[in-house]
Write an enzyme that holds these catalytic residues in place. Structure first.
Site, mmCIF file in Angstrom:
data_model
loop_
_atom_site.group_PDB
_atom_site.id
_atom_site.type_symbol
_atom_site.label_atom_id
_atom_site.label_comp_id
_atom_site.label_asym_id
_atom_site.label_seq_id
_atom_site.Cartn_x
_atom_site.Cartn_y
_atom_site.Cartn_z
ATOM 1 C CD GLU A 1 -3.251 1.008 1.728
ATOM 2 O OE1 GLU A 1 -4.039 1.971 1.686
ATOM 3 O OE2 GLU A 1 -3.539 -0.093 2.232
ATOM 4 C CB THR A 2 4.079 2.105 1.637
ATOM 5 O OG1 THR A 2 3.587 1.928 2.962
ATOM 6 C CG2 THR A 2 5.061 3.271 1.600
#
Length: 153
Positions: free
Chosen positions: A75-76
């Site tokens: 997700e980062t």
């Protein structure tokens, strides 16, 4: 937790964000969670985002890399790509993340590479491939972000 490297941005990205008054390295990180998990984003552009994370300290009770840790890395990296695609006038908000875990990892460093599947006006979707130090696929993830106007500018 080790020294964090500075992210490499293409010159056109630096030029685009120059007048925003924002620190790109601070903005495009996983914040406190990323620091706690030692996520390190080394390369960032709308076309490709690369980051690493150690397995040590990010394991589940069986000693394997925690699936949630892979999700944080994915997700980062996908969010960084979406934010760079959206530019300084937009913010990227994750609305869907799915991860398929292919194999367990007990030690070393994992590397994630996010590449765009779709970059539109209101959404951006990235595929994130996470591999171990032997270049074996550990996880495949897909993140979709909604791009919204940045009301802080």
């Amino acid at each position: 937790m080790g020294e964090r490297s500075k992210t490499t941005f293409p010159q056109e990205i630096l030029d685009q964000w120059a007048g925003s008054g924002l620190d790109l390295n601070a903005l495009f990180s996983a914040g406190h969670l990323g620091e706690r998990m030692s996520v390190d984003v080394s390369e960032a552009s709308p076309e490709r985002v690369v980051g690493t994370m150690p397995v040590e300290g990010n394991t589940q009770p069986y000693g394997l890399l925690h699936g949630g840790a892979s999700a944080v890395l994915a997700e980062t990296l996908g969010s960084v790509g979406a934010m760079l695609h959206g530019g300084p006038a937009r913010i990227a908000v994750g609305v869907d993340l799915n991860c398929t875990h292919h194999r367990g990892v007990r030690s070393g460093l994992v590397t994630g590479v996010a590449t765009p599947v779709h970059r539109g006006r209101t959404t951006a979707t990235y595929e994130i491939v996470i591999t171990d130090e032997h270049d074996k696929r550990v996880c495949t993830a897909r993140l979709t972000c909604v791009l919204r106007d940045n009301e802080t500018i």
